[in-house]
Design a protein around this motif. Structure first.
Motif, mmCIF file in Angstrom:
data_model
loop_
_atom_site.group_PDB
_atom_site.id
_atom_site.type_symbol
_atom_site.label_atom_id
_atom_site.label_comp_id
_atom_site.label_asym_id
_atom_site.label_seq_id
_atom_site.Cartn_x
_atom_site.Cartn_y
_atom_site.Cartn_z
ATOM 1 N N PRO A 126 20.968 46.445 37.348
ATOM 2 C CA PRO A 126 21.212 47.420 38.420
ATOM 3 C C PRO A 126 21.905 48.688 37.928
ATOM 4 N N ALA A 127 22.824 48.540 36.977
ATOM 5 C CA ALA A 127 23.511 49.722 36.446
ATOM 6 C C ALA A 127 22.536 50.578 35.635
ATOM 7 N N LYS A 128 21.665 49.947 34.850
ATOM 8 C CA LYS A 128 20.677 50.700 34.076
ATOM 9 C C LYS A 128 19.682 51.384 35.015
ATOM 10 N N ALA A 129 19.309 50.675 36.051
ATOM 11 C CA ALA A 129 18.390 51.265 37.030
ATOM 12 C C ALA A 129 19.045 52.437 37.751
ATOM 13 N N ALA A 130 20.357 52.342 37.985
ATOM 14 C CA ALA A 130 21.083 53.444 38.621
ATOM 15 C C ALA A 130 21.011 54.700 37.756
ATOM 16 N N VAL A 131 21.125 54.519 36.449
ATOM 17 C CA VAL A 131 21.061 55.658 35.531
ATOM 18 C C VAL A 131 19.680 56.311 35.605
ATOM 19 N N ILE A 132 18.627 55.492 35.543
ATOM 20 C CA ILE A 132 17.269 56.036 35.544
ATOM 21 C C ILE A 132 16.928 56.674 36.892
ATOM 22 N N SER A 133 17.305 56.020 37.991
ATOM 23 C CA SER A 133 16.982 56.584 39.305
ATOM 24 C C SER A 133 17.716 57.901 39.522
ATOM 25 N N SER A 134 18.945 58.014 39.019
ATOM 26 C CA SER A 134 19.670 59.280 39.136
ATOM 27 C C SER A 134 19.027 60.351 38.258
ATOM 28 N N ALA A 135 18.518 59.942 37.096
ATOM 29 C CA ALA A 135 17.821 60.895 36.227
ATOM 30 C C ALA A 135 16.563 61.408 36.915
ATOM 31 N N LEU A 136 15.817 60.515 37.543
ATOM 32 C CA LEU A 136 14.599 60.927 38.245
ATOM 33 C C LEU A 136 14.941 61.812 39.440
ATOM 34 N N SER A 137 16.026 61.473 40.152
ATOM 35 C CA SER A 137 16.447 62.308 41.277
ATOM 36 C C SER A 137 16.921 63.667 40.789
ATOM 37 N N GLY A 138 17.509 63.689 39.592
ATOM 38 C CA GLY A 138 17.978 64.943 39.030
ATOM 39 C C GLY A 138 16.870 65.922 38.737
ATOM 40 N N ILE A 139 15.632 65.427 38.611
ATOM 41 C CA ILE A 139 14.496 66.316 38.355
ATOM 42 C C ILE A 139 14.335 67.323 39.485
ATOM 43 N N TYR A 140 14.622 66.887 40.708
ATOM 44 C CA TYR A 140 14.415 67.788 41.843
ATOM 45 C C TYR A 140 15.686 68.043 42.648
ATOM 46 N N SER A 141 16.773 67.336 42.353
ATOM 47 C CA SER A 141 17.992 67.477 43.142
ATOM 48 C C SER A 141 18.825 68.649 42.639
ATOM 49 N N GLY A 142 19.472 69.345 43.553
ATOM 50 C CA GLY A 142 20.319 70.467 43.178
ATOM 51 C C GLY A 142 21.793 70.182 43.329
ATOM 52 N N SER A 143 22.172 68.895 43.470
ATOM 53 C CA SER A 143 23.574 68.576 43.721
ATOM 54 C C SER A 143 23.922 67.208 43.171
ATOM 55 N N SER A 144 24.986 67.134 42.397
ATOM 56 C CA SER A 144 25.439 65.843 41.881
ATOM 57 C C SER A 144 26.015 64.986 42.997
ATOM 58 N N ILE A 145 26.587 65.620 43.996
ATOM 59 C CA ILE A 145 27.172 64.860 45.107
ATOM 60 C C ILE A 145 26.066 64.230 45.951
ATOM 61 N N ALA A 146 25.041 65.026 46.276
ATOM 62 C CA ALA A 146 23.916 64.478 47.039
ATOM 63 C C ALA A 146 23.220 63.381 46.252
ATOM 64 N N ASN A 147 23.086 63.571 44.954
ATOM 65 C CA ASN A 147 22.477 62.552 44.099
ATOM 66 C C ASN A 147 23.300 61.270 44.149
ATOM 67 N N THR A 148 24.624 61.404 44.067
ATOM 68 C CA THR A 148 25.514 60.242 44.096
ATOM 69 C C THR A 148 25.349 59.453 45.376
ATOM 70 N N VAL A 149 25.344 60.154 46.508
ATOM 71 C CA VAL A 149 25.264 59.463 47.799
ATOM 72 C C VAL A 149 23.866 58.884 48.025
#
Length: 875
Positions: free
Chosen positions: A248-271
């Motif tokens: 789950p922790a490794k998946a969290a890293v990858i899913s956040s990386a994929l979200s980072g492709i289009y996300s403009g906010s670390s806070i929104a990505n976190t939530v």
């Protein structure tokens, strides 16, 4: 969900609204006002991104449509300030469920101050610079309204910084200001004109980029998220990695990386991703603080991930003059290396704690599961690559019909993928607090939502170098149209392919609702970004008006004492402080405007040629790290709201995980190959491999664990090995200096002979242009032509010189010459000359790669010793 986690989720969601999209959700007719204004803003931005304004003006004969385009910055800020007044409460005690009358008055005042220059643009153009009392009043009101809006949507940090610069501009000439930072000052009318009426301060380049490019990328991400793309990326990551140790922790890293492709906010990505990932991480054995910290580190790194980079990539391309696609190449390798190292940190945490993964859908051995992951990744990448090259094939064989043909190809691919996905149930948002979670088959998850990746492929294809390459703004607009099309049609088409014709109407309504929700979400997410870029424009305008950046340069130079490492450490700390509490774009504008030029200038004085893009990435990295650095770390507070952990401890742990990210900027300042500058593809693969291994070793040092718990001497040796792999040239410099320097007495002799070295390094000294009492220095590097002596090579480089009293005095460089920018710091009309202090010839040295041999030997020895006491299998 359990009551506790539901409560945490609600507080996190509420906290995100407070910081990112506004905590007020009005009811009744006021809700529809906010809804309509948000959708209108999104449609307006899509309208001006295309050629429609020109088409409509030609069709109707009205200039109204092209005027919309000409005044984009002011109309954009009007939308942002009006929505901020409606959805961001003034105070904590202000109402959350309705908009009070005074906020509607603020909306009206926003319209007046923003539209003043739109209505009277012809008169203002006729008397450019000749300000009137009306101009001054409007400008003062505009700055007041903007200040109130900044406070409401962003809090005090940015407001305080901006006010400091405004106060300096107005009072910087006062007697009580220390002489070292005093300037001549400017009148009230001139200053207000500079800030508000002309397109320099508030309405400068940062706001223009927010209006023309950033909005479109944020809108693209918001609609994709609402259409189900975010959930797809999360479930895809879990299906591929969830069964591994600490999955789950490794998946969290990858899913956040994929979200980072289009996300403009670390806070929104976190939530967004943390709501699902953090409870699962806790379930596998991680503490609340470590689970939150992993999500925070993953989400902040998402801001460093191309192509959006927290919506700062476009600002960086404009500020550095580096083409956008080239900038993506520069930023790609550090971002990937940083994520690989974070996955390895998670793996080490799992080894130390003896964590297991989630239950896979099919029982198999560890090796089989690992192979399953590799196959899934390879198949996905192969499919995406095939689509990408198919588009290039279209470009080559249909040069005159490229874009229309590409649209047809994408629609055909979309219909095929939708037909395939309709054979499986739709992905649903899983409950992370279920008593037992069995991971779905990765192949099923991949197929179910593969069409979500099509708009991303179109986006990337449109901006890569091709004969028909589009601008980033136009590419983003087409990507937005693509994801809108998917949002509107995916559910009706699935109903059609499933023979559920009675559900087509409801499915279309569902798609329309998701699309409109995405537009509203994107508009509300842009409020803080737009307001931040406007406020940051005040800082940029203050610097251009007062020249304060030269004062900052001198101050930091004095504090650093000429030492480049101390200089970089000081700038890193200042960037962290300046970045606290700011959204990514404002964060970048502030730190890059103030700090990046200082790195380049003082680096040159130390004989280090630092590309401007490297300096900008340096300050950007540290500005982003402020999101998880206590005591402000906003992303850490968001993660703690979900995990139930202590926010300060979460931030400290997140920063410990992010130390590897803090090391990277120092490395690519001294080794620009990490940014793939002037590097061949073969060399790039080699550098990537070495950088990845080095960062993983550094992660092992920070975690105190490699194959087993590290002894202190092992950590020291691993640190040395990592450093050697990243910068082998350091050891070579200690053995054989890169340059053999000759003092000023020998300058004439050295320049008169034909050099045998490959480079000449000239140290130049002279009076500073902005401070006549100060002597400045810089370093010039010449590529040696052994057929000519030094004087001839100076002439070839466009340098004019005069020999007086055994000194080589330089004259002002000609316009456009090679060293024009570097020598612009000198006053060539002062009585004191600008002259060459010393000449250094590069030494003949063996290859720096020789030091890889002892490093690999030491690494092999440590691995051998640790394997003897290993207690956990490596995977």
């Amino acid at each position: 969900m359990s009551d506790t986690t539901t409560s945490n989720y609600k507080s996190a969601d509420y906290w995100l609204a407070e910081v990112e999209i506004g905590a007020r959700t009005p009811c009744g007719w006021q809700y529809w006002v906010v809804f309509s204004l948000s959708v209108t803003w999104s449609l307006y931005q899509l309208f001006i991104a295309t050629s429609m304004p020109f088409y409509m003006a030609e069709l109707t004969g009205l200039n109204f449509f092209t005027d919309l385009l000409a005044h984009t910055r002011r109309i954009h800020l009007l939308f942002a300030m009006a929505l901020a007044a409606m959805v961001y409460p003034m105070l904590r005690i202000s109402p959350r469920n309705y908009i009070p009358t005074y906020d509607f008055l603020l909306v009206g005042l926003s319209a007046i101050v923003c539209l003043y220059a739109v209505v009277f643009h012809e008169q203002l153009a006729d008397r450019s610079g000749a300000f009137t009392i009306n101009d001054t009043i409007i400008g003062i009101l505009g700055l007041i309204v903007l200040s109130v809006t900044v406070y409401r949507s962003l809090g005090l940090p940015l407001l305080i910084v901006a006010l400091i610069f405004i106060i300096y501009v107005f009072y910087g000439s006062s007697f009580w200001v220390p002489e070292v930072i005093r300037w001549k000052g400017a009148s009230l009318g001139k200053t207000v004109w500079h800030y508000w009426i002309q397109d320099e301060g508030v309405f400068g380049q940062p706001l223009d980029i927010a209006a023309t490019m950033i909005f479109l990328f944020v809108l693209f991400g918001s609609i994709l998220e609402k259409a189900g793309g975010g959930n797809y990326f999360i479930q895809l990551s879990f299906s591929l990695l969830g069964h591994l140790r600490g999955g789950p922790a490794k998946a969290a890293v990858i899913s956040s990386a994929l979200s980072g492709i289009y996300s403009g906010s670390s806070i929104a990505n976190t939530v967004t991703t943390g709501t699902f990932t953090i409870p699962l991480m806790k379930k596998t054995g991680l503490s609340a603080e470590k689970a939150g910290a992993i999500e925070v580190a993953s989400s902040t790194n998402g801001q460093l991930t191309p192509p959006v980079m927290g919506a700062a990539a476009f600002l960086m391309a404009e500020s550095t003059g580096v083409p956008y696609i080239e900038l993506l190449k520069n930023a790609f390798l550090p971002a990937v290396v940083s994520y690989v190292a974070l996955i390895y940190i998670v793996h080490l945490e799992a080894l130390k704690l003896g964590l297991k993964g989630l239950k896979p859908s099919v029982s198999s051995s560890a090796a089989a599961r690992l192979l399953y992951v590799v196959n899934g990744v390879v198949i996905t990448i192969s499919l995406l690559t095939a689509v990408y090259y198919l588009l290039n094939f279209v470009s080559y064989f249909f040069p005159n019909l490229t874009f229309s043909t590409v649209i047809l190809v994408c629609v055909a691919a979309y219909l095929i993928l939708i037909a395939i996905s309709s054979r499986l149930p739709d992905l649903t948002v899983n409950d992370p607090n279920a008593s037992l979670i069995t991971l779905p088959k990765a192949s099923d998850v991949i197929i179910t939502g593969l069409y979500y990746i099509l708009p991303i492929i179109v986006l990337i294809w449109c901006i890569v170098p091709t004969p028909n390459r589009l601008s980033p703004a136009l590419a983003a607009s087409w990507a937005c149209f693509g994801v809108i099309f998917i949002s509107l049609t995916q559910h009706p088409l699935k109903a059609l392919f499933r023979n559920e014709r009675d559900r087509i109407k409801n499915s279309f309504q569902r798609g329309l609702s998701e699309c409109l929700d995405g537009m509203v979400s994107g508009a509300r997410a842009m409020i803080s970004i737009s307001v931040a870029t406007a406020a940051a424009g005040v800082i940029v305008g203050s610097l251009s008006l007062s020249g304060a950046h030269n004062i900052l340069l001198e101050l930091i130079e004095i504090l650093a004492g000429g030492n480049l490492i101390i200089l970089l450490l000081l700038i890193a700390i200042v960037s962290l402080i300046l970045g606290m509490g700011l959204p990514t774009t404002a964060n970048y504008i502030v730190v890059s405007t103030l700090m990046a030029p200082i790195i380049v200038t003082l680096g040159a004085k130390n004989g280090l040629v630092i590309p401007l893009v490297a300096a900008h990435l340096f300050v950007f990295y540290f500005g982003i790290l402020a999101d998880d650095t206590p005591p402000v770390g906003l992303a850490a507070f968001a993660a703690a709201a979900i995990s139930g952990g202590d926010p300060i401890k979460t931030g400290v742990q997140g920063f410990m995980y992010d130390i590897r990210t803090a090391v990277l900027p120092f490395l690519f300042i001294f080794n620009t190959e990490l940014l793939l500058i002037n590097v061949s593809p073969e060399k790039a693969i080699f550098i990537f491999s070495l950088a990845t291994i080095a960062m993983m070793l550094f992660a092992a040092v920070t975690q105190g664990y490699f194959f087993a718990k590290n002894y202190i001497w092992e950590s020291i040796m691993l640190l040395l090995v990592a450093f050697t792999l990243m910068r082998p040239g350091y050891w070579l410099d200690q053995l054989i200096p890169e340059y053999n320097e000759h003092n000023r007495i020998d300058v004439l002799k050295i320049l008169e002979k034909k050099p045998t070295s490959s480079k000449l390094q000239l140290k130049v000294s002279g009076p500073n242009l902005n401070n006549p009492n100060k002597l400045d220095e810089t370093i010039l590097q010449l590529q040696v032509d052994n057929r000519k002596n030094g004087f001839e090579q100076l002439a070839d480089a466009g340098l004019s010189f005069v020999i007086e009293n055994a000194k080589v005095n330089l004259e002002e460089p000609s316009f456009g010459s090679k060293f024009e920018n570097k020598l612009s710091i000198f006053d060539f009309y002062d009585e004191r000359p600008v002259y060459i202090v010393s000449v250094a010839e590069s030494n003949k040295r063996f290859s720096k790669e020789f030091f890889y041999i002892p490093a690999i030997f030491v690494l092999g020895t440590i691995i051998f010793l640790q394997r003897q006491r290993q207690t956990q299998p490596a995977f």
